[in-house]
Design a protein around this motif. Structure first.
Motif, PDB file in Angstrom:
ATOM      1  N   LEU A 191      -2.779 -23.870 -74.429  1.00  0.00           N
ATOM      2  CA  LEU A 191      -3.639 -24.913 -74.822  1.00  0.00           C
ATOM      3  C   LEU A 191      -2.947 -26.170 -75.447  1.00  0.00           C
ATOM      4  CD1 LEU A 191      -6.533 -22.652 -76.427  1.00  0.00           C
ATOM      5  CD2 LEU A 191      -6.471 -23.769 -74.312  1.00  0.00           C
ATOM      6  N   ARG A 192      -1.545 -25.823 -76.241  1.00  0.00           N
ATOM      7  CA  ARG A 192      -1.102 -26.813 -76.649  1.00  0.00           C
ATOM      8  C   ARG A 192      -0.394 -27.583 -75.681  1.00  0.00           C
ATOM      9  NH1 ARG A 192       2.916 -23.937 -79.041  1.00  0.00           N
ATOM     10  NH2 ARG A 192       1.552 -23.489 -80.865  1.00  0.00           N
ATOM     11  N   ARG A 193       0.208 -26.855 -74.821  1.00  0.00           N
ATOM     12  CA  ARG A 193       0.919 -27.862 -73.723  1.00  0.00           C
ATOM     13  C   ARG A 193      -0.119 -28.732 -72.971  1.00  0.00           C
ATOM     14  NH1 ARG A 193       3.283 -23.126 -72.233  1.00  0.00           N
ATOM     15  NH2 ARG A 193       2.470 -23.025 -70.304  1.00  0.00           N
ATOM     16  N   TYR A 194      -1.446 -28.241 -72.705  1.00  0.00           N
ATOM     17  CA  TYR A 194      -2.408 -28.892 -72.051  1.00  0.00           C
ATOM     18  C   TYR A 194      -2.968 -30.112 -72.776  1.00  0.00           C
ATOM     19  CZ  TYR A 194      -6.884 -29.903 -69.959  1.00  0.00           C
ATOM     20  OH  TYR A 194      -7.922 -30.734 -68.915  1.00  0.00           O
ATOM     21  N   SER A 201     -11.221 -22.792 -74.473  1.00  0.00           N
ATOM     22  CA  SER A 201     -10.512 -21.772 -74.451  1.00  0.00           C
ATOM     23  C   SER A 201      -9.622 -21.708 -73.066  1.00  0.00           C
ATOM     24  CB  SER A 201     -11.524 -20.607 -74.437  1.00  0.00           C
ATOM     25  OG  SER A 201     -12.238 -20.468 -73.083  1.00  0.00           O
ATOM     26  N   VAL A 202      -8.878 -20.747 -72.986  1.00  0.00           N
ATOM     27  CA  VAL A 202      -7.692 -20.527 -71.910  1.00  0.00           C
ATOM     28  C   VAL A 202      -8.784 -20.276 -70.680  1.00  0.00           C
ATOM     29  CG1 VAL A 202      -6.126 -18.900 -70.753  1.00  0.00           C
ATOM     30  CG2 VAL A 202      -5.909 -19.818 -73.073  1.00  0.00           C
ATOM     31  N   ARG A 203      -9.959 -19.387 -70.773  1.00  0.00           N
ATOM     32  CA  ARG A 203     -10.772 -19.100 -69.893  1.00  0.00           C
ATOM     33  C   ARG A 203     -11.625 -20.518 -69.197  1.00  0.00           C
ATOM     34  NH1 ARG A 203     -15.928 -15.191 -70.069  1.00  0.00           N
ATOM     35  NH2 ARG A 203     -16.550 -15.547 -67.877  1.00  0.00           N
ATOM     36  N   GLU A 204     -11.666 -21.451 -70.228  1.00  0.00           N
ATOM     37  CA  GLU A 204     -12.210 -22.744 -69.741  1.00  0.00           C
ATOM     38  C   GLU A 204     -11.419 -23.751 -69.031  1.00  0.00           C
ATOM     39  OE1 GLU A 204     -15.765 -23.466 -72.948  1.00  0.00           O
ATOM     40  OE2 GLU A 204     -13.785 -23.714 -73.609  1.00  0.00           O
ATOM     41  N   LEU A 205     -10.061 -23.534 -69.819  1.00  0.00           N
ATOM     42  CA  LEU A 205      -8.861 -24.294 -68.777  1.00  0.00           C
ATOM     43  C   LEU A 205      -8.713 -23.672 -67.495  1.00  0.00           C
ATOM     44  CD1 LEU A 205      -6.947 -26.297 -69.876  1.00  0.00           C
ATOM     45  CD2 LEU A 205      -5.367 -24.783 -70.190  1.00  0.00           C
ATOM     46  N   ALA A 206      -8.862 -22.404 -67.306  1.00  0.00           N
ATOM     47  CA  ALA A 206      -8.513 -21.766 -65.714  1.00  0.00           C
ATOM     48  C   ALA A 206      -9.581 -22.233 -65.054  1.00  0.00           C
ATOM     49  CB  ALA A 206      -8.705 -20.267 -66.080  1.00  0.00           C
ATOM     50  N   ALA A 217      -3.784 -27.026 -63.976  1.00  0.00           N
ATOM     51  CA  ALA A 217      -3.029 -25.948 -62.819  1.00  0.00           C
ATOM     52  C   ALA A 217      -1.607 -25.789 -63.206  1.00  0.00           C
ATOM     53  CB  ALA A 217      -3.597 -26.418 -61.532  1.00  0.00           C
ATOM     54  N   THR A 218      -0.986 -27.154 -63.379  1.00  0.00           N
ATOM     55  CA  THR A 218       0.428 -27.158 -63.693  1.00  0.00           C
ATOM     56  C   THR A 218       0.718 -26.391 -65.069  1.00  0.00           C
ATOM     57  OG1 THR A 218       0.647 -29.315 -62.804  1.00  0.00           O
ATOM     58  CG2 THR A 218       2.283 -28.651 -64.265  1.00  0.00           C
ATOM     59  N   VAL A 219      -0.131 -26.331 -66.173  1.00  0.00           N
ATOM     60  CA  VAL A 219       0.138 -25.608 -67.103  1.00  0.00           C
ATOM     61  C   VAL A 219       0.407 -24.079 -67.070  1.00  0.00           C
ATOM     62  CG1 VAL A 219      -0.827 -25.056 -69.380  1.00  0.00           C
ATOM     63  CG2 VAL A 219      -0.572 -27.283 -68.707  1.00  0.00           C
ATOM     64  N   PHE A 220      -0.732 -23.650 -65.958  1.00  0.00           N
ATOM     65  CA  PHE A 220      -0.440 -22.306 -65.723  1.00  0.00           C
ATOM     66  C   PHE A 220       0.755 -21.968 -64.843  1.00  0.00           C
ATOM     67  CE2 PHE A 220      -5.073 -22.448 -66.813  1.00  0.00           C
ATOM     68  CZ  PHE A 220      -5.389 -21.161 -67.538  1.00  0.00           C
ATOM     69  N   ALA A 221       0.984 -22.694 -64.019  1.00  0.00           N
ATOM     70  CA  ALA A 221       2.307 -22.445 -63.324  1.00  0.00           C
ATOM     71  C   ALA A 221       3.529 -22.377 -63.932  1.00  0.00           C
ATOM     72  CB  ALA A 221       2.436 -23.667 -61.993  1.00  0.00           C
TER      73      ALA A 221
END
Length: 309
Positions: A191-194, A201-206, A217-221
């Motif tokens: 969440l910090r990098r985004y 939440s991470v779920r919402e970010l996904a 998408a880049t943050v997860f990669a």
């Protein structure tokens, strides 16, 4: 399916934000009741945390049984004493004799033996026994959530010492640039990098990533690559053939897997089959283990006899 046994083990998986408890039949590996999830008070004081733990554990109490409790480290598992400090989770329990504190609150008739194990070890053991890591001998288990958990398993046995594993089998404190891995691949790191605020939440970010948000998408990669870069030398040293990933962030496996697969060449990287309940099953296996014996079927070293009949 094997018939149910008369034996019961009450198990619990304690995380940074909640505790999940259930009762397991060690013969079949079956959850005998719906797991009870209790939220832990954020920044909770010692008594509030103990009350929340007891509330969850007592909800599964029927008759006296053995307890097997999975906790994140650092933790003195033999003595049942947390050593977590400065990780923004469970810090108030530092130095508490949980075997005594929980036993006193639960009452003398609530249970017999109480054992403790690392939560990532419990997760890996559950997946090795009946999940995505089944059939693999050398397994690295990783949990991604409020923190980074890890365990190295050789035929189900945890390996925490020696040149083939990091100290204690823990990856969370490995240095990356000017920080540690835990600060980058945990939920707060993602969440910090985004640049998300506290309401996301991470779920919402996904979901944003799946809906076309390229930054998400880049943050997860990036998270997968960071994890893979840290894992790669240990995959090679340990001779791992499977990296099994669990924890709440593993629900974004479709966003992580492409980058993680590239980084962990030489080992199969897989999402946990029992992403919610593997630690509960692993805790039951741990409580039933017979260290110097083989199971009756002869196929698994140091496995619980009652599971192989």
């Amino acid at each position: 399916m094997a018939e149910r046994s008369d034996r019961r083990i009450r198990v619990a998986d304690i995380g940074g934000t909640h505790v999940t408890a259930a009762t397991v039949d060690p013969l079949t590996g079956e959850l005998l009741d719906e797991p009870v999830r209790t939220e832990l008070p954020l920044d909770g004081e010692r008594e509030a945390l103990l009350d929340a733990l007891v509330s969850a554990l007592a909800a599964t109490a029927e008759t006296p049984t053995d307890w097997s409790l999975a906790f994140p480290g650092p933790f003195d598992y033999e003595r049942g004493i947390p050593r977590i400090e400065g990780l923004a989770k469970l810090d108030a329990l530092y130095g508490v004799d949980l075997r005594a504190a929980l036993g006193e609150r639960l009452g003398p008739s609530s249970g017999q033996r109480m054992v403790f194990l690392n939560d990532a070890h419990a997760f890996g053991l559950g997946e090795w026994w009946t999940g995505s890591a089944q059939g693999y001998r050398r397994v690295i288990a990783v949990t991604l959530g409020t923190g980074l958990g890890s365990a190295f398993l050789d035929d189900g046995e945890r390996v925490a010492r020696g040149p083939s594993v990091p100290p204690d089998g823990w990856l969370y404190h490995l240095p990356v640039a000017d920080t540690i891995l835990d600060e980058l691949v945990s939920s707060r790191g993602i969440l910090r990098r985004y640049g998300a605020d506290d309401a996301v939440s991470v779920r919402e970010l996904a979901e944003r990533a799946r809906s076309g948000d390229r930054t998400a998408a880049t943050v997860f990669a990036e998270t997968a690559r960071l994890l893979g870069d840290a894992l790669t030398p240990w995959v090679e040293r340990f001779g791992a053939t499977c990296v099994v990933v669990g924890g709440s962030i593993a629900n974004a496996w479709d966003l992580l897997a492409p980058s993680l697969d590239v980084a962990t060449t030489g080992a199969q990287s897989v999402r946990a089959r029992h992403i919610e309940h593997a630690p509960l099953l692993g805790a039951a296996v741990y409580a039933e283990r017979i260290p110097e014996a083989r199971c009756n079927c002869g196929a698994h070293r140091r496995a619980p006899r009652s599971w192989c009949t």
